[in-house]
Write a protein that holds these residues in place. Sequence first.
Motif, PDB file in Angstrom:
ATOM      1  N   SER A 196       0.782  -1.189  -0.262  1.00 44.15           N
ATOM      2  CA  SER A 196       0.017  -0.297  -0.023  1.00 44.15           C
ATOM      3  C   SER A 196       0.967   1.122  -0.566  1.00 44.15           C
ATOM      4  O   SER A 196       1.741   1.010   0.050  1.00 44.15           O
ATOM      5  CB  SER A 196      -1.035  -0.103   1.180  1.00 44.15           C
ATOM      6  N   SER A 224      -7.732 -10.711  -4.043  1.00 40.64           N
ATOM      7  CA  SER A 224      -6.955  -9.418  -3.651  1.00 40.64           C
ATOM      8  C   SER A 224      -7.129  -7.745  -4.043  1.00 40.64           C
ATOM      9  O   SER A 224      -8.273  -8.451  -4.901  1.00 40.64           O
ATOM     10  CB  SER A 224      -5.525  -8.946  -4.509  1.00 40.64           C
ATOM     11  N   SER A 225      -8.142  -7.070  -3.116  1.00 40.39           N
ATOM     12  CA  SER A 225      -8.573  -5.930  -3.139  1.00 40.39           C
ATOM     13  C   SER A 225      -7.611  -4.761  -3.099  1.00 40.39           C
ATOM     14  O   SER A 225      -7.245  -4.383  -1.507  1.00 40.39           O
ATOM     15  CB  SER A 225      -9.738  -6.214  -2.099  1.00 40.39           C
ATOM     16  N   ARG A 265      -4.299   1.346  -1.729  1.00 41.01           N
ATOM     17  CA  ARG A 265      -4.143   0.406  -0.588  1.00 41.01           C
ATOM     18  C   ARG A 265      -4.835  -0.610  -1.323  1.00 41.01           C
ATOM     19  O   ARG A 265      -5.770  -0.920  -2.202  1.00 41.01           O
ATOM     20  CB  ARG A 265      -5.329   0.894   0.578  1.00 41.01           C
ATOM     21  N   GLU A 271      -8.025  -9.328   1.451  1.00 41.04           N
ATOM     22  CA  GLU A 271      -9.720  -9.695   1.570  1.00 41.04           C
ATOM     23  C   GLU A 271     -10.156  -8.812   0.353  1.00 41.04           C
ATOM     24  O   GLU A 271     -10.532  -7.987   0.272  1.00 41.04           O
ATOM     25  CB  GLU A 271     -10.033  -9.321   3.125  1.00 41.04           C
ATOM     26  N   SER A 296      -5.506  -5.209  -0.113  1.00 40.36           N
ATOM     27  CA  SER A 296      -5.740  -6.067   1.026  1.00 40.36           C
ATOM     28  C   SER A 296      -5.920  -7.270   0.246  1.00 40.36           C
ATOM     29  O   SER A 296      -6.159  -7.590  -0.519  1.00 40.36           O
ATOM     30  CB  SER A 296      -7.048  -5.721   1.815  1.00 40.36           C
TER      31      SER A 296
END
Length: 277
Positions: A75, A138-139, A268, A272, A270
């Motif tokens: 990120s 991934s997000s 960013r 999730e 993540s």
Amino acid sequence: MALKDRGIAQGSIIDTPEGDWYAYLFRDYGSLGRIPYLVPMVWEDGWPVLGVDGKVPDHLDLPANKRDWSGIVTSDEFKRKKGDHALPLAWQWNHNPDDRFWSLNQRKGYLRLTTGRVDTDVLQSRNMLTQRTMGPTSSATTKMDVSQMKDGDYAGFIALQKKYGYVGVKMENGQKTIVMVSAESDEPVVLAELPLTKKKVYFKIDGDFKERTDKAYFFYSLNGQEWTRLGEPLQMAYTLPHFMGYRYGLFNYATESTGGFVDFDYFRISPEIEEVP
């Protein structure tokens, strides 16, 4: 044959100051592209023996990295202090950048991308800043200030490969529109659009790579809290013309005249993702 496990192959061998040996190899994995593997290795009778009982472990007990280096993905709030690297190594430009048209200091805490030439397609967008996607899911999210776009400009957030998809903003006749564009069929098609009256907008791309599902989902938000799916999922596919796995990319390109710019507040990422059908 030194190793036969899940197609993990081709690379190099390295040793550590402590005397441990590893093979650094890769595995083709659908739209993720080639994912890296660090494989334990020992020498027996002068020959390298890779893996544990001939298999590559999915997890290694390694000490945490204490150096000022980013990971393979990272990120980024685009805030820089004196002495910081301009861009961590997790970032790569999609083309050789034109340094006149990107900046981390023209507006503190933002990445500014300014159009420096006229293009016809997002794949030509020169100063597109990218990071690789990450599996099994991934997000990635970003926040954009689009108040200084010019007519004919397109800016946004892309899942990048030949069969790309993106969510972004286009400026036409003085009006801004949020669009979701898919090139799953090899030609870009606008699958959704809606008017935008605000100066700032949030975008998100979720990637589902579990068992090579290879689906990307696109979202927008006007407050960074409530997300709305836009357009259709992209069926991602690894293609040889680009010869890489999918990447998340921040872009801004002009189709009429140069000089418009957008400011990205952050990127960013993540592991999730939202539950998607």
